[in-house]
Design a protein around this motif. Sequence first.
Motif, PDB file in Angstrom:
ATOM      1  N   LEU A  91       0.828  -1.206   0.000  1.00  0.00           N
ATOM      2  CA  LEU A  91       0.000   0.000   0.000  1.00  0.00           C
ATOM      3  C   LEU A  91       0.861   1.254   0.000  1.00  0.00           C
ATOM      4  CD1 LEU A  91      -2.690   1.445   0.121  1.00  0.00           C
ATOM      5  CD2 LEU A  91      -2.722   1.087   2.605  1.00  0.00           C
ATOM      6  N   LEU A 110       1.378   4.153  -3.152  1.00  0.00           N
ATOM      7  CA  LEU A 110       1.152   5.581  -2.962  1.00  0.00           C
ATOM      8  C   LEU A 110       2.427   6.370  -3.257  1.00  0.00           C
ATOM      9  CD1 LEU A 110      -0.945   5.442   0.335  1.00  0.00           C
ATOM     10  CD2 LEU A 110      -1.795   5.955  -1.958  1.00  0.00           C
ATOM     11  N   CYS A 141     -11.324   1.685   2.878  1.00  0.00           N
ATOM     12  CA  CYS A 141     -10.584   0.864   1.913  1.00  0.00           C
ATOM     13  C   CYS A 141     -11.504  -0.186   1.296  1.00  0.00           C
ATOM     14  CB  CYS A 141      -9.416   0.179   2.611  1.00  0.00           C
ATOM     15  SG  CYS A 141      -8.404  -0.863   1.531  1.00  0.00           S
ATOM     16  N   ASN A 189     -10.460  -2.843  -1.290  1.00  0.00           N
ATOM     17  CA  ASN A 189      -9.356  -3.395  -2.069  1.00  0.00           C
ATOM     18  C   ASN A 189      -9.760  -4.729  -2.703  1.00  0.00           C
ATOM     19  OD1 ASN A 189      -6.295  -3.183  -2.644  1.00  0.00           O
ATOM     20  ND2 ASN A 189      -6.548  -5.284  -1.905  1.00  0.00           N
ATOM     21  N   ASN A 208     -10.261  10.262   3.301  1.00  0.00           N
ATOM     22  CA  ASN A 208      -9.690   9.604   2.124  1.00  0.00           C
ATOM     23  C   ASN A 208     -10.238   8.194   1.967  1.00  0.00           C
ATOM     24  OD1 ASN A 208      -7.324  11.523   1.228  1.00  0.00           O
ATOM     25  ND2 ASN A 208      -7.156  11.368   3.449  1.00  0.00           N
ATOM     26  N   PHE A 217      -9.452   4.359  -0.516  1.00  0.00           N
ATOM     27  CA  PHE A 217      -8.621   3.627  -1.475  1.00  0.00           C
ATOM     28  C   PHE A 217      -9.492   2.610  -2.185  1.00  0.00           C
ATOM     29  CE2 PHE A 217      -6.020  -0.053  -2.655  1.00  0.00           C
ATOM     30  CZ  PHE A 217      -4.986   0.545  -3.363  1.00  0.00           C
ATOM     31  N   LEU A 258      -3.987   6.136  -9.430  1.00  0.00           N
ATOM     32  CA  LEU A 258      -2.600   5.846  -9.058  1.00  0.00           C
ATOM     33  C   LEU A 258      -1.875   5.245 -10.257  1.00  0.00           C
ATOM     34  CD1 LEU A 258      -3.090   4.358  -5.462  1.00  0.00           C
ATOM     35  CD2 LEU A 258      -2.744   6.744  -6.163  1.00  0.00           C
ATOM     36  N   ARG A 264      -6.345   1.495  -9.641  1.00  0.00           N
ATOM     37  CA  ARG A 264      -6.364   1.859  -8.222  1.00  0.00           C
ATOM     38  C   ARG A 264      -6.501   3.364  -8.090  1.00  0.00           C
ATOM     39  NH1 ARG A 264      -2.917  -2.416  -8.914  1.00  0.00           N
ATOM     40  NH2 ARG A 264      -3.275  -4.191  -7.507  1.00  0.00           N
ATOM     41  N   TYR A 265      -7.202   3.775  -7.033  1.00  0.00           N
ATOM     42  CA  TYR A 265      -7.445   5.186  -6.796  1.00  0.00           C
ATOM     43  C   TYR A 265      -7.219   5.545  -5.334  1.00  0.00           C
ATOM     44  CZ  TYR A 265      -9.908   5.261 -11.299  1.00  0.00           C
ATOM     45  OH  TYR A 265     -10.230   5.173 -12.628  1.00  0.00           O
ATOM     46  N   LEU A 266      -6.710   6.739  -5.113  1.00  0.00           N
ATOM     47  CA  LEU A 266      -6.793   7.371  -3.817  1.00  0.00           C
ATOM     48  C   LEU A 266      -7.805   8.498  -3.955  1.00  0.00           C
ATOM     49  CD1 LEU A 266      -5.720   7.412  -0.891  1.00  0.00           C
ATOM     50  CD2 LEU A 266      -4.249   9.301  -1.598  1.00  0.00           C
TER      51      LEU A 266
END
Length: 269
Positions: free
Chosen positions: A39, A43, A128, A130, A155, A157, A236, A264-266
């Motif tokens: 993780l 990032l 999260c 995932n 935030n 993920f 990401l 994948r995204y933040l």
Amino acid sequence: CLNTNSNFKGGTKNGGRSLYGIAWSQLSKHDYFEAAGLLSQRLINSNISADFLNGAYCLDMATGIARWALAMVQLGASKVIGVDFSKDCLKEAHCRLKGLDEEKKIELKHADLYKLPASFDSQFDFVCANGVIHHLPDPKGALETMGRCTKKGGNAFLFVFSKNEAPWWSAIELMREIVNPAPISYAQSVLESFEAPGSQRFNMLDYSYTPIQHKFEKEWVEETLREAGFSEVNHLEGGVIHDSVLRCKLFDNDKLIYGVSEIRYLLKK
């Protein structure tokens, strides 16, 4: 793990809940503990710091064996609520966490992602999801749950499978048709007889036996996330060496064969 009543095709009668009870148990101790590094590196390689996790109150959607919940604590989270619909997964999670210093900061709950309590609304600094949304019967509803549970300024993920024109997903679908009639216990024993590493056994069972396996258009994911209340949707573009987004930049053959098969995204609300 996933909440679905679907059965597998062919001769198998296992639902997704029992699948993940078996699949997650394949991971070695090393696989289990490497999640924090994965993780943070994803990032960092996208020029983003993981400092937002320091002291964070977190929600891990479909926590499975609490691998990512553990990672959040190791990266500084003060508390993680891990929810899952599979009692088998939660049992394995309790076994894996037993005796660890991080255990006291992780609370595991048996729950349906679509029926999380109102007390979860806008409560979490970090949420999260995932690798679960693409296995759910209502992906949009699950993304809306992410938005609902993330507090303003918090935030999140997200990792999902992405649609592309490369041969990879067609090959996976063919494999699913061939393998699916065989009981998952048989597939597990064959993989073990070949001494395949735990992470590879997990991936083979995951790709082959999940009742639902969506692949999403990137544009649809980003539009739906904004509709769910996220003001910042950061794709990401960095990754670790086995992530398709990075491998497609480094290796021409990977770009042709696999394409970018996961995204994948933040996110920030």
